[in-house]
Enzyme design. Structure first.
Site, PDB file in Angstrom:
ATOM      1  N   ASP A  81      -1.884   6.652   6.391  1.00  0.00           N
ATOM      2  CA  ASP A  81      -2.916   5.768   5.855  1.00  0.00           C
ATOM      3  C   ASP A  81      -3.189   4.707   6.925  1.00  0.00           C
ATOM      4  OD1 ASP A  81      -4.468   3.896   4.565  1.00  0.00           O
ATOM      5  OD2 ASP A  81      -3.043   3.502   2.934  1.00  0.00           O
ATOM      6  N   LYS A 120     -12.610  -1.810   6.100  1.00  0.00           N
ATOM      7  CA  LYS A 120     -11.911  -2.776   6.945  1.00  0.00           C
ATOM      8  C   LYS A 120     -12.377  -2.679   8.399  1.00  0.00           C
ATOM      9  CE  LYS A 120      -8.731  -2.957   3.384  1.00  0.00           C
ATOM     10  NZ  LYS A 120      -8.026  -2.037   2.515  1.00  0.00           N
ATOM     11  N   TRP A 161       0.819  -1.213   0.000  1.00  0.00           N
ATOM     12  CA  TRP A 161       0.000   0.000   0.000  1.00  0.00           C
ATOM     13  C   TRP A 161       0.850   1.257   0.000  1.00  0.00           C
ATOM     14  CZ3 TRP A 161      -4.389  -0.385  -2.119  1.00  0.00           C
ATOM     15  CH2 TRP A 161      -5.158  -1.530  -1.964  1.00  0.00           C
TER      16      TRP A 161
HETATM   17  C1  PLP Z   1      -7.456  -1.424   1.510  1.00  0.00           C
HETATM   18  C2  PLP Z   1      -6.376  -0.433   1.650  1.00  0.00           C
HETATM   19  C3  PLP Z   1      -6.262   0.679   0.801  1.00  0.00           C
HETATM   20  C4  PLP Z   1      -7.153   0.883  -0.409  1.00  0.00           C
HETATM   21  O1  PLP Z   1      -8.397   1.262  -0.067  1.00  0.00           O
HETATM   22  P1  PLP Z   1      -9.493   1.564  -1.191  1.00  0.00           P
HETATM   23  O2  PLP Z   1     -10.585   2.132  -0.347  1.00  0.00           O
HETATM   24  O3  PLP Z   1      -9.839   0.254  -1.827  1.00  0.00           O
HETATM   25  O4  PLP Z   1      -8.937   2.518  -2.161  1.00  0.00           O
HETATM   26  C5  PLP Z   1      -5.263   1.593   1.045  1.00  0.00           C
HETATM   27  N1  PLP Z   1      -4.407   1.441   2.064  1.00  0.00           N
HETATM   28  C6  PLP Z   1      -4.470   0.381   2.904  1.00  0.00           C
HETATM   29  C7  PLP Z   1      -3.499   0.270   4.020  1.00  0.00           C
HETATM   30  C8  PLP Z   1      -5.453  -0.589   2.714  1.00  0.00           C
HETATM   31  O5  PLP Z   1      -5.527  -1.626   3.548  1.00  0.00           O
END
Ligand code: PLP
Length: 362
Positions: A173, A197, A103
């Protein structure tokens, strides 16, 4: 009671049963409006109260730090990978990134399209099987900001601490571990997370931002890609993903009812310890992918002796009602995603399955 799968999906992922049942109960007639929340105007008082409740709850769970706003946007965390450099990159300054895995790399890719990037630390040489120590971080001369990924969902690593970056904005993030444990929002200028998540259904991205950094975006940016648009309109510039925001509000209530962030952290630690113990006490039958100290409490990654054995494990686990244990296609192996809403009972059942599978296949 409804039959629920042992759901270890990485995202979209398990939601609390209590939340789903509450949503079901008020689905058709929301707060005596004669309609569902999906059918009402996003300018209505009922919707706006849910929207504001969700924002206040989120800040409340974080101890109501002053100077922060909650924004709801669309396009996933992936759109933030571009919006962050668009809004915060500056001529003559470098966007600093910690390169911890899949990511982080996607975030870095977007930043490189939009400006100068400096890698402040990387564990690529070690196949991302640990996160860097904070002492390894080396910022550039003129950092525009430092970006981190608190939990690498695919590799299964997680930072346990965050750096003090002083006047350099720290952006994180937290898509796969937000609200899984307490954290000091004051250390960050911006935290963001796709909801699917730990927070709710897909379709909403939650931003926690220090107000002063989003007051004015660069003038050339399109309206929807400017933080000042969303901030200045309380995330109601255009139609928000209202059902998703309603669900987030319910998930936040559920966290409050389970002891807040300390309560869910204690549960999460117990769940993760149970599975890591099963791995570590298997005499090498299962091998954890991640170095001690960097193991994620959200995504437990492990391997078996061969790819054939891993295939057999995946197949047998599906037959026993376990969903989503196959690792990400880019790294292989197995992964159990055990976000807030995955019950302890699911983890216990998994550990029993792991034990049986080992006995049968040793
Ligand atoms: C799932 C995830 C993303 C991407 O998220 P989207 O909403 O599908 O764009 C980005 N960063 C991390 C750490 C993730 O687990």
């Amino acid at each position: 009671m409804s039959k629920r799968a042992y759901n270890f999906n990485a995202g979209p992922a398990a939601l609390p049963l209590e939340v789903l049942e509450r949503a079901q109960a008020e689905f058709v007639d929301f707060r005596e409006s004669g309609m569902s929340i999906m059918e009402m105007s996003h300018r209505s008082d009922i919707y706006e109260s849910v929207h504001n409740e969700a924002q206040n709850r989120l800040l409340g769970l974080l101890g109501n730090p002053s100077g922060y706003k909650v924004l709801f946007v669309q396009g996933g965390a992936s759109t933030q990978f571009a919006m962050i450099p668009m809004n915060f990159a500056q001529e003559g300054k470098q966007a600093n990134y910690v390169k911890t895995g899949s990511w982080a790399n996607k975030a870095i890719k977007e930043a490189k399209l939009l400006g100068q990037v400096h890698i402040a630390a990387s564990t690529e040489q070690e196949q991302y099987m640990r996160v860097p120590e904070l002492s390894e971080l080396q910022l550039s001369e003129q950092p525009a900001y430092l970006h981190m990924t608190s939990n690498e969902t695919i590799e299964g690593t997680q930072f346990k601490q965050f750096p003090d970056t002083g006047s350099v904005p720290l952006i994180c993030d937290m898509s796969s571990d937000i609200l899984s444990r307490p954290f000091d929002l004051n250390a960050f200028s911006m935290v963001y997370a796709g909801a699917q998540k730990n927070l709710g259904p897909s379709g909403v991205t939650v931003l926690l931002v220090r107000e002063e950094i989003i007051e004015s975006s660069p003038s050339h940016l399109p309206t929807m890609l400017r933080y000042d648009t969303h901030s200045g309109n309380n995330s109601l510039y255009n139609t928000p993903p209202s059902f998703g925001i309603y669900m987030i509000n319910e998930v936040l209530k559920w966290i409050e009812e389970h002891g807040g962030l300390q309560g869910v952290e204690a549960m999460n630690r117990k769940k993760a310890a149970l599975i890591y113990n099963a791995i570590d006490s298997s005499e090498g039958f299962y091998r954890g992918c991640v170095a001690a100290g960097s193991r994620s409490d959200m995504n437990v990654t492990f391997r078996l002796g061969s790819e054939e054995l891993e295939k057999a494990f995946a197949k047998a686990s599906e037959q026993e009602g376990f969903i989503g244990l196959k690792g990400h296609r880019s790294v292989g192996g197995m992964r159990a995603s055990i976000y807030n809403a995955v019950p302890y009972e699911s983890c216990k059942a998994l550990v029993e399955f792991m034990h049986d599978f080992k006995a049968k296949n040793q």
